[in-house]
Design a protein around this motif. Structure first.
Motif, PDB file in Angstrom:
ATOM      1  N   ALA A 892       0.823  -1.206   0.000  1.00  0.00           N
ATOM      2  CA  ALA A 892       0.000   0.000   0.000  1.00  0.00           C
ATOM      3  C   ALA A 892       0.858   1.257   0.000  1.00  0.00           C
ATOM      4  N   LEU A 893       1.911   1.308   0.804  1.00  0.00           N
ATOM      5  CA  LEU A 893       2.756   2.505   0.883  1.00  0.00           C
ATOM      6  C   LEU A 893       3.509   2.727  -0.426  1.00  0.00           C
ATOM      7  N   ARG A 894       3.965   1.645  -1.053  1.00  0.00           N
ATOM      8  CA  ARG A 894       4.675   1.814  -2.315  1.00  0.00           C
ATOM      9  C   ARG A 894       3.737   2.319  -3.396  1.00  0.00           C
ATOM     10  N   ALA A 895       2.505   1.882  -3.344  1.00  0.00           N
ATOM     11  CA  ALA A 895       1.535   2.370  -4.311  1.00  0.00           C
ATOM     12  C   ALA A 895       1.226   3.842  -4.096  1.00  0.00           C
ATOM     13  N   MET A 896       1.311   4.309  -2.870  1.00  0.00           N
ATOM     14  CA  MET A 896       1.047   5.729  -2.583  1.00  0.00           C
ATOM     15  C   MET A 896       2.227   6.623  -2.954  1.00  0.00           C
ATOM     16  N   GLY A 897       3.368   6.058  -3.188  1.00  0.00           N
ATOM     17  CA  GLY A 897       4.530   6.861  -3.531  1.00  0.00           C
ATOM     18  C   GLY A 897       5.573   6.944  -2.448  1.00  0.00           C
ATOM     19  N   CYS A 898       5.456   6.160  -1.377  1.00  0.00           N
ATOM     20  CA  CYS A 898       6.460   6.155  -0.321  1.00  0.00           C
ATOM     21  C   CYS A 898       7.715   5.486  -0.846  1.00  0.00           C
ATOM     22  N   THR A 899       8.864   6.047  -0.536  1.00  0.00           N
ATOM     23  CA  THR A 899      10.121   5.554  -1.105  1.00  0.00           C
ATOM     24  C   THR A 899      10.839   4.563  -0.207  1.00  0.00           C
ATOM     25  N   HIS A 900      10.730   4.715   1.117  1.00  0.00           N
ATOM     26  CA  HIS A 900      11.472   3.854   2.029  1.00  0.00           C
ATOM     27  C   HIS A 900      10.599   3.471   3.203  1.00  0.00           C
ATOM     28  N   ALA A 901      10.970   2.384   3.877  1.00  0.00           N
ATOM     29  CA  ALA A 901      10.196   1.908   5.020  1.00  0.00           C
ATOM     30  C   ALA A 901      11.142   1.298   6.034  1.00  0.00           C
ATOM     31  N   GLN A 902      10.661   1.275   7.278  1.00  0.00           N
ATOM     32  CA  GLN A 902      11.429   0.738   8.405  1.00  0.00           C
ATOM     33  C   GLN A 902      10.454   0.020   9.314  1.00  0.00           C
ATOM     34  N   GLY A 903      10.740  -1.237   9.633  1.00  0.00           N
ATOM     35  CA  GLY A 903       9.844  -1.952  10.509  1.00  0.00           C
ATOM     36  C   GLY A 903      10.103  -3.432  10.501  1.00  0.00           C
ATOM     37  N   MET A 904       9.218  -4.154  11.197  1.00  0.00           N
ATOM     38  CA  MET A 904       9.401  -5.594  11.369  1.00  0.00           C
ATOM     39  C   MET A 904       9.132  -6.368  10.089  1.00  0.00           C
ATOM     40  N   ALA A 905       8.496  -5.748   9.105  1.00  0.00           N
ATOM     41  CA  ALA A 905       8.314  -6.436   7.833  1.00  0.00           C
ATOM     42  C   ALA A 905       9.651  -6.714   7.163  1.00  0.00           C
TER      43      ALA A 905
END
Length: 1011
Positions: A892-905
């Motif tokens: 979902a975040l990548r589809a919204m245009g978010c470039t990076h993520a941090q978390g347990m995933a």
């Protein structure tokens, strides 16, 4: 003289006894050794001649050098005198050197008239002038005349005596034999010595303002030299004199003493504290006798002249004209001096009368009341100022007893002080001071301060009215011990009363307790209604508190500061602990109810506050500080337990506080002792899964091996009481400094190992504007570890409105010029983040966890998050989503245009070995979809190899689906066939489609294995 004056009048004491005694011992040894050698003949005639001539010359030249050096290095009126003494000693040394040249070098007798004689004659004039320089200067012309007459009286009397005994006979022999030059030279010695002796006597009577020790030693040295000269003029000694005899020892000692004289009184005085501690010595008993002899000196001079004339008459010698003329001149000088003294005495008597009249006028017009009391306490004299001070005529007070006018409560203390004062020695305590209440003419009691002096067995009282001062002191004392707003006792007075209650507790006083009271919700009243209304609320609360405590029973209410109050409840003699506890708790609950009633403040506004009360009983051995601390702990327990309640102190509270204090102390030393570790959580690129950055996260390892996050151990250290803001800020600043330094150092080591991944360090905005962290410090840190630009990302973690944005913008701009990128944390959590985004130079936006947690399930939250990410994209910034725990959130975040993520995933916080393995793999697999993401339910994902759509979940690892997460946040190793091993795969539950569902976890709660 007062006791202080007596101490200050003492002569200076040497800084050390040994330092003053050693030169004197050396002086005595040198003089004694020379005298012994002269008595024993020095062992040989030649050595005796050498020591008698050149020894005396060396001593004289040494004295000249000493006096000259002292005169050059000192200032003041004595400096010319010591220079003249140096010239005099130099003449004596030169004369002895010439004498020795004849006897030792030339080997022939000294001529009758030689250069040595002229040097010896020139010894006296510089010494005479030097003594005149040191003489006490008269203040008027009559004094100068008297000084000259005194000098002539002494010199004339000595001349008469010496002429009668020896000089007349010597002059006759000189005239008959040696001629005029030899006679004049023979008479020059004794005449100059007479002048020198007369000045010595006159100077000894009068010098002041100079170093008495040095002058006395110099006078003694000159007197010893003159005595030896007088002995040398005697025919018997003159005819048989040989160099090196005992007479030379006297000249030698005189030169040595004169050389030692200027330095005798120059030792440093003892410390003032030592002088003050020593008792004041009594006045020397010989001082009045010395003054009497000085007054009788002119008459003694006349008596000496009379004895000289009588000696000539009784010896049946013809009357010598010199004796008659000198004696008449002495008598005439005595008459003139007495006439001058008589006129001076008349002037002094007239001046004394004028001063007496002046003193009487001062006493009559003084604003202080001067009273003279007889030994029996009856007032003999009262100054007219009594009518203005006491409102009573002076004649009315005369003849009455002093005790009848003093307040009965003060009379005992006054009588005790007077008896003690009269019993003490007058020299040690000449005055004393008393304060008492004195009856005025209107019957009012006035506060009077009196200075008492002795007077012929009675007392002189100098009294003044200090009623206004006493009232002002009482008001100042009241203001210092009471709260200015509520007029309740403040902390200092309350502590004093608690101490008094505990010190005076008897068995009947059991049950004394202290109540600590805090108004819950008072800050809200200040913030909403205003501080004026808050002050009115405090005044009303103080009134209710004061009305609720028992009056006249020793109970006390106080305001300790802010919205904190206290009450002291004294015991009533009840021995049963349960009954006492029930009574105190009943009083405390009554206070709580009274303080919780509504308050009507400014403008008729009705406000409400609650009261949290802590109660502590006084136990045996408990001090006031400990008792108040116990009540304070109980009050904070009441606040933490829900507020608006009463809590009784228990010993466990103190143990808990000590545990928290110990923990806080350990936290202060944990950084230095290596108890902190730094973990890193990867930040992945949502498009490729590559590890784009590492978020540094400090952890504190407790004694039990548990790793605490910063929020957890700071909360434990504060203990839930709010703690000290300054201490918490200091701990946060120290932790931030350590985290930044450790993160940069580890990033440099990873870069050397081939993993050039940027590191993200979270810093409070307040830390960035702190003067102790300049931009140059970050540049030096990067340069020291060799990190290039772009290797450090600073993440702002708070939005404190007190931080000035202008200064923060300037500091961030300086950091960006160093190549440091800036990330804004908590974007979307409030207005402060939008305001900071508008003003600050930011490169990366980090979405708040609240926007990520429900982005899959909530369409509204999906739209909000999508809009914020669109803002980041329009501004050309990268975006990081924090708290991404599920693959659906990644899609979902990548589809919204978010470039990076941090978390347990992707991964939890990793220690250094696991981090190196993750960096070696290069990144994490991310799910791929080809169709639009559907909001509300499982996110469909189209597999690359087929046309069906499957819901993405962490249990599938084929085709780019992420691997399942291990319990410690470390991905499981990939199976040989590209799938995921079954062992250890988490199955905390299943979704509606039957696939396993990974539970959500916050980053702070992720367990990390000890490293």
């Amino acid at each position: 003289m007062s006791a202080t004056g007596a101490v200050l009048a003492r002569p200076p004491v040497a800084s050390g006894g040994g330092a003053g005694l050693l030169p004197q011992l050396l002086l005595a040894l040198v003089c004694g050794g020379y005298a012994t050698g002269a008595l024993l003949g020095w062992g040989s005639p030649r050595l005796a001649v050498v020591m008698g001539d050149f020894g005396l010359s060396a001593a004289a030249f040494g004295a000249a050098v000493s006096c000259f050096w002292y005169g050059r290095t000192r200032t003041g009126r004595c400096r010319p005198a010591w220079t003249l003494f140096a010239v005099s000693s130099a003449m004596a040394g030169l004369g002895n050197a010439v004498w020795g040249w004849y006897e030792v070098v030339a080997g022939r007798p000294v001529p009758a008239i030689s250069a040595a004689d002229f040097c010896f004659v020139l010894f006296a004039p510089p010494a005479i002038v030097g003594l005149l320089v040191l003489a006490k200067r008269p203040v008027n012309r009559a004094g100068w005349v008297c000084l000259g007459l005194d000098a002539w009286l002494i010199a004339g009397s000595l001349l008469t005596l010496c002429w009668s005994l020896a000089l007349a006979h010597r002059g006759q022999i000189g005239v008959a034999g040696a001629g005029v030059p030899r006679t004049a030279l023979s008479l020059a010695y004794p005449l100059l010595d007479i002048v020198l002796v007369s000045l010595v006597i006159a100077l000894h009577r009068g010098p002041s303002g100079v170093n008495r020790s040095a002058i006395n030693i110099a006078i003694g040295a000159l007197a010893l030299t003159v005595l030896c000269d007088a002995l040398f003029t005697l025919p018997a000694l003159r005819e048989h004199y040989r160099s090196g005899e005992v007479l030379d020892a006297g000249w030698f000692a005189g030169s040595v003493l004169l050389g030692y004289a200027p330095w005798a009184g120059s030792r440093r005085p003892a410390p003032r504290r030592a002088r003050r501690a020593a008792p004041a010595p009594p006045a020397p008993a010989g001082r009045p006798i010395s003054g009497s002899l000085a007054a009788l000196a002119p008459y003694l001079a006349a008596g000496v002249c009379t004895l000289s004339v009588l000696y000539n008459v009784l010896d049946r010698r013809p009357v010598d004209a010199t004796v008659i003329i000198t004696a008449c001149a002495v008598v005439l000088a005595l008459v003139i001096r007495q006439a001058i003294m008589l006129m001076d005495n008349l002037a002094l008597t007239q001046e004394l009368a004028q001063k007496e009249n002046h003193f009487r006028s001062l006493v009559q017009s003084s604003s202080d009341v001067i009273m003279i009391a007889a030994p029996n306490g009856v007032l003999r004299y009262v100054s007219p100022a009594a009518s203005g001070v006491y409102g009573r005529d002076a004649d009315e007070l005369v003849g009455t007893g002093l005790a009848s006018h003093i307040h009965p409560e003060d009379l005992g203390a006054v009588m005790h002080e007077v008896r003690r004062f009269l019993a003490s020695p007058p020299g040690e305590e000449p005055t004393t001071r008393i304060e008492c209440r004195f009856r005025s003419g209107t019957g009012e009691w006035l506060n009077v301060e009196s200075t008492i002096n002795r007077h012929h067995g009675g007392l002189i009282l100098n009294s003044r009215d200090v009623t206004e001062r006493v009232r002002l002191q009482a008001q100042l004392q009241h203001n210092a011990e009471h709260d200015p707003l509520t007029d309740l006792p403040n902390r200092a007075l309350f502590t004093k009363r608690v101490r008094h209650a505990l010190a005076g507790r008897r068995r009947t006083d059991a049950g004394t307790a202290v109540l600590y009271i805090d108004l819950d919700g008072f800050k809200a009243v200040n913030d909403t209604v205003g501080h004026q209304a808050g002050d009115e609320l405090l005044v009303q609360a103080a009134r209710r508190l004061q009305e609720s405590v028992r009056s006249g029973s020793g109970d006390c209410a106080a305001r300790l500061g802010g919205d904190e109050f206290a009450a002291l409840i004294t015991g009533d003699g009840e021995d049963d602990p349960a009954t006492r506890e029930c009574r105190i708790l009943e009083i405390a609950d009554r206070l709580r109810v009274a303080l919780s009633q509504p308050y009507v403040v400014e403008g008729g506004t009705e406000v409400r506050v609650a009261a949290s009360i802590g109660v502590a009983f006084a136990e045996p051995g408990t001090g006031p500080g400990a008792l108040m601390r116990n009540a304070d702990l109980a009050m904070y327990r009441a606040k933490s337990g829900g507020k608006n309640r009463v809590e009784l102190y228990a010993p466990q509270m103190q143990a808990e506080v000590e545990r928290r204090a110990e923990l806080a102390t350990r936290l202060r030393t944990a950084l230095n002792e290596g108890e902190f570790v730094l973990l890193h959580q990867p930040i992945a690129d949502l498009a490729t899964g590559r590890i784009a950055a590492l978020a540094a996260q400090p952890r504190w390892r407790s004694a039990q091996g548990i790793l605490f996050t910063p929020a957890e151990f700071l909360r434990v250290a504060s203990g839930g009481r709010g703690g000290s803001g300054a201490e918490e800020a200091a701990r946060t600043a120290e932790l931030s400094r350590w985290t930044l330094q450790e993160a940069v150092e580890q990033a440099a080591r990873r870069r050397q190992a081939g993993h050039p991944v940027p590191v993200v360090v979270r810093l409070p905005a307040s830390r960035l504007v702190d003067r102790s962290m300049p931009a140059r410090g970050v540049e030096n840190l990067l340069a020291r570890h060799g990190l290039p630009s772009g290797s450090l990302i600073l993440e702002l973690t708070d939005s404190d409105p007190r931080v000035p944005l202008e200064e923060l913008e300037h500091r961030l701009g300086a950091l960006r010029r160093l190549g440091v990128r800036i990330a804004l944390d908590g974007f979307g959590s409030g207005y402060a983040a939008i305001r900071a985004l508008r003003r600050l130079p930011v490169d990366i936006l980090k979405l708040d966890c609240g926007l990520v947690e429900g982005v899959v399930e909530s369409s509204r939250l999906h739209k909000i998050t999508s809009g914020l990410l669109r803002i980041a994209g329009d501004l050309g910034m990268q975006s990081v989503a924090e708290g991404v725990d599920m693959p659906e959130q990644i899609v979902a975040l990548r589809a919204m245009g978010c470039t990076h993520a941090q978390g347990m995933a992707f991964s939890g916080p990793l220690d250094e070995p696991r981090l190196r393995r993750a960096l070696a793999r290069g990144g994490f697999p991310v799910p791929r979809v080809e169709e639009p993401v559907l909001v509300g339910g499982a996110l469909p994902v189209r597999h690359p190899g087929g046309g069906h759509v499957a819901a993405v979940h962490p249990g599938v690892g084929h085709g780019g689906v992420p691997h399942p997460v291990a319990p410690h946040g470390v991905p499981h190793p990939v199976a040989p066939h590209g799938g995921v091993p079954h062992q250890g795969a988490p199955h905390a539950g299943r979704r509606a489609d039957g696939h396993p569902h990974t539970p959500l976890r916050s980053n702070a709660e992720t367990p990390v294995p000890p490293t």
